[in-house]
Design an enzyme around this catalytic site. Structure first.
Site, mmCIF file in Angstrom:
data_model
loop_
_atom_site.group_PDB
_atom_site.id
_atom_site.type_symbol
_atom_site.label_atom_id
_atom_site.label_comp_id
_atom_site.label_asym_id
_atom_site.label_seq_id
_atom_site.Cartn_x
_atom_site.Cartn_y
_atom_site.Cartn_z
ATOM 1 N N TYR A 151 43.237 29.907 -14.910
ATOM 2 C CA TYR A 151 42.002 30.594 -15.289
ATOM 3 C C TYR A 151 42.175 31.625 -16.401
ATOM 4 O O TYR A 151 41.273 31.795 -17.215
ATOM 5 C CB TYR A 151 41.332 31.230 -14.062
ATOM 6 C CG TYR A 151 40.652 30.186 -13.213
ATOM 7 C CD1 TYR A 151 39.363 29.771 -13.508
ATOM 8 C CD2 TYR A 151 41.306 29.603 -12.141
ATOM 9 C CE1 TYR A 151 38.736 28.803 -12.741
ATOM 10 C CE2 TYR A 151 40.693 28.635 -11.366
ATOM 11 C CZ TYR A 151 39.403 28.240 -11.681
ATOM 12 O OH TYR A 151 38.791 27.269 -10.925
ATOM 13 N N GLU A 200 38.393 27.658 -4.118
ATOM 14 C CA GLU A 200 39.348 26.553 -4.223
ATOM 15 C C GLU A 200 40.577 26.849 -3.378
ATOM 16 O O GLU A 200 41.267 26.022 -2.939
ATOM 17 C CB GLU A 200 39.739 26.343 -5.695
ATOM 18 C CG GLU A 200 38.575 25.849 -6.520
ATOM 19 C CD GLU A 200 38.778 25.948 -8.017
ATOM 20 O OE1 GLU A 200 39.884 26.226 -8.480
ATOM 21 O OE2 GLU A 200 37.786 25.768 -8.742
#
Length: 133
Positions: A87, A133
């Site tokens: 990310y 997640e």
């Protein structure tokens, strides 16, 4: 909004930059046949997500409902084995593409405050995704 007309330009720039900078990561996650320079499938999908996020920025709840848009993205990310460490480079490259594409088009309207707000929004969504997640 100001971003929508340029969303595909931003995401095409983003994927092109990501592929050039991190090919071993990007090309193992995304099918090259769905990405630049071959296709705009993946950039179009991300552009639609960016527009949906920008449209709902004051109230993200429509995107965060169970079975909603973010859940669909999370499901796909899990299938692709996206990891939390992915990310930060995504954020950095996306912010770079926003500056690269919008800077010349919006000029003074792309203030440090506007860029900072986008950065904060992208980081918030990344945290939501990482937590799910």
């Amino acid at each position: 909004g100001a971003v929508a007309p340029f969303a595909l330009d931003i995401t095409k720039d983003f994927y092109g930059d990501m592929i050039a900078s991190l090919p071993s990561v990007v090309l193992t996650v995304f099918n090259p046949a769905h990405n630049v320079p071959i296709s705009t499938h993946q950039p179009e999908a991300l552009a639609a997500s960016v527009c949906a996020y920008a449209t709902n920025i004051k109230d993200l709840s429509p995107l965060l409902v169970p079975g909603g848009a973010v859940d669909a993205i999370n499901h796909r990310h899990c299938a692709l084995n996206i990891q939390p460490a992915h990310y930060l480079p995504v954020h950095d490259h996306l912010m770079g593409s926003i500056a690269h594409v919008l800077g010349p088009k919006l000029g003074d309207a792309l203030t440090p405050e506007v860029a900072g707000a986008w950065s904060e929004a992208v980081r918030f969504l990344a945290k939501v995704c990482i937590d799910k997640e």
